[in-house]
Design a protein around this motif. Structure first.
Motif, short mmCIF file in Angstrom:
data_model
loop_
_atom_site.label_atom_id
_atom_site.label_comp_id
_atom_site.label_asym_id
_atom_site.label_seq_id
_atom_site.Cartn_x
_atom_site.Cartn_y
_atom_site.Cartn_z
N ARG A 1 0.83 -1.21 0.00
CA ARG A 1 0.00 0.00 0.00
C ARG A 1 0.86 1.26 0.00
O ARG A 1 0.56 2.25 -0.67
CB ARG A 1 -0.91 0.02 1.23
N ALA A 2 1.94 1.22 0.78
CA ALA A 2 2.80 2.39 0.94
C ALA A 2 3.92 2.44 -0.09
O ALA A 2 4.72 3.39 -0.09
CB ALA A 2 3.39 2.41 2.35
N ASN A 3 4.00 1.42 -0.95
CA ASN A 3 5.11 1.30 -1.90
C ASN A 3 6.44 1.39 -1.16
O ASN A 3 7.37 2.08 -1.57
CB ASN A 3 5.03 2.37 -2.99
N ASP A 4 6.51 0.66 -0.05
CA ASP A 4 7.68 0.66 0.84
C ASP A 4 8.48 -0.61 0.58
O ASP A 4 8.01 -1.71 0.89
CB ASP A 4 7.21 0.73 2.29
N THR A 5 9.67 -0.48 0.06
CA THR A 5 10.48 -1.64 -0.31
C THR A 5 11.50 -2.05 0.75
O THR A 5 12.29 -2.94 0.52
CB THR A 5 11.22 -1.38 -1.63
N SER A 6 11.47 -1.41 1.92
CA SER A 6 12.52 -1.66 2.91
C SER A 6 12.49 -3.11 3.42
O SER A 6 13.54 -3.74 3.56
CB SER A 6 12.41 -0.68 4.08
N ARG A 7 11.29 -3.64 3.69
CA ARG A 7 11.23 -5.02 4.16
C ARG A 7 11.65 -5.98 3.04
O ARG A 7 12.33 -6.97 3.28
CB ARG A 7 9.82 -5.36 4.65
N ARG A 8 11.22 -5.70 1.83
CA ARG A 8 11.62 -6.54 0.69
C ARG A 8 13.13 -6.62 0.57
O ARG A 8 13.71 -7.71 0.45
CB ARG A 8 11.03 -5.97 -0.60
N GLU A 9 13.80 -5.46 0.62
CA GLU A 9 15.25 -5.45 0.45
C GLU A 9 15.94 -6.13 1.63
O GLU A 9 16.95 -6.81 1.45
CB GLU A 9 15.75 -4.00 0.29
#
Length: 398
Positions: free
Chosen positions: A340-348
């Motif tokens: 939803r937030a387009n937050d990639t920090s957890r993905r990376e």
């Protein structure tokens, strides 16, 4: 000669040092989906279920011990934000379509239904029909009436499935495997359901806990539909080591070549409550003769598979476990919050952690929120593990 050169070239492409020893199963990384069978719930389900379940959820959270509450918040930081529906806004094509795209892990929730029909008439559909609503999103009624394990996420809330029986899911996997001989290995996460907070609502569908019969059905279905020869089991890893954990820490996972065309079944233990898995572990302390690995903690004889969903807070722990030889699953996004937030920090963080299995709800673009968030499958289905699979192999502790 050509047969020897092609795999070598592929290893270079995938990022492995082809001059080193051949990579093993724990030295790769794959992308997979979470609740891989999930089909969108009828939105009207939430209009009748949210008011009934809100006091149940509020009471459950208030009564939760502090340590458990902290662990829950670490694993599910967005749970119940705005009701049940927001955390369930993801959808997937059939399992075989996912595998064709390069995904190499799927997750199936298993529900006991020895007699058949337990989940064929969910509570919200009954309530909605009583209100005169009859154009409800369809269920696989015939399959749900058959006896046997059912694949669905949350009783009476999130119950629509592209393969509503475990056998149907396995048949999809088998059909894809038949059409793609020698495919890169596929990790299948299984979560047996023992209870559900939804059953606190009057008229709710009762959940029958997994018992010895259900575990036996699970193993028999895997062996009968896929075939023992297509499954990497704990027996294939343990060898002559005294425990399964010792074998994992000694690096006795099959080579990538030996794992081709095969599946690895990994059972999630909800709340790490291993007492509920007694029917599967009793008499099989190292999972002797069993078809699936079982999540555990380091130090347990059966532990070769560990699950740590939050690489943002526990990335160093994941890297250490991968270096010691364990298989680890982590998640790139949880409860739709990152997407939803387009937050990639957890993905990376998850990708960098070395967890061999990275699960996502958003492997394809465009996503349903209209932004760029995605966790794309790797080319060829896998890549060299960034922690133990590139130029050198991390050595387990003595």
């Amino acid at each position: 000669m050509i047969r020897l050169l092609l795999p070598m070239a592929l290893l270079y492409t995938l990022g492995f040092n082809a001059l080193a020893s051949e990579p093993r199963l724990n030295q790769i990384q794959v992308i997979g989906t979470h609740n891989s069978y999930s089909q969108p719930a009828d939105a009207r389900v939430f209009t009748v279920m949210d008011p009934l379940l809100k006091p149940v959820i509020d009471g459950m959270m208030k009564q939760m011990p502090e340590q458990m509450r902290q662990a829950f918040a670490d694993e599910h930081p967005h749970a119940f934000d705005g009701g049940l529906q927001p955390a369930l806004e993801y959808r997937f094509p059939t399992l075989d379509t996912q595998l064709r795209s390069g995904l190499r892990s799927v997750e199936l929730d298993l529900n006991v239904d020895h007699e058949g029909g337990r989940f064929s008439d969910p509570l919200p559909y009954r309530l909605l029909r009583a209100q005169g609503v009859h154009d409800l999103e369809p269920l696989h009624d015939a399959a749900l009436r058959e006896p046997g394990l059912k694949t669905l996420h949350m009783v009476d809330v999130d119950f629509r499935s592209s393969c509503p029986t475990f056998r149907l899911c396995l048949q999809q996997l088998r059909s894809w495997s038949d059409a793609n001989p020698g495919h890169t290995p596929v990790f299948v996460l299984l979560e047996p359901k023992f209870s559900s907070f939804t059953t606190a609502v009057t008229g709710a569908t009762p959940v029958q806990p997994f018992d010895a019969r259900a575990f036996s059905e699970m193993d028999a279905s895997i062996a009968g539909i896929l075939g023992r020869e297509r499954v990497i089991t704990p027996d294939d890893v343990r060898g002559q080591q005294p425990t399964l954990e010792a074998a994992a820490r000694a690096g006795q996972w099959p080579t990538l070549s030996a794992a081709r065309g095969k599946f690895v079944f990994l059972m999630i233990v909800p709340g790490l409550n291993l007492k509920t898995f007694a029917p599967y572990l009793q008499g099989h302390p190292n999972l002797e003769g069993r078809m699936a690995f079982v999540q555990g903690r380091p130090g347990m004889d059966h532990t070769a598979f560990v699950m740590i969903d939050n690489a943002l807070t526990r990335g160093d722990e994941i890297r250490a476990l991968v270096g010691e030889g364990y298989l680890v699953r982590s998640r790139a996004d949880i409860d739709t919050g990152e997407a939803r937030a387009n937050d990639t920090s957890r993905r990376e963080a998850a990708l960098a952690s070395g967890a061999q299995i990275i699960s996502t709800d958003y492997p394809f673009t465009p996503n349903i929120f209209g932004n760029d968030y995605v966790v794309k499958p790797f080319a060829h289905g896998l890549r060299a593990n960034p922690v133990n699979g590139a130029e050198g192999i991390a050595q387990p502790r003595p």
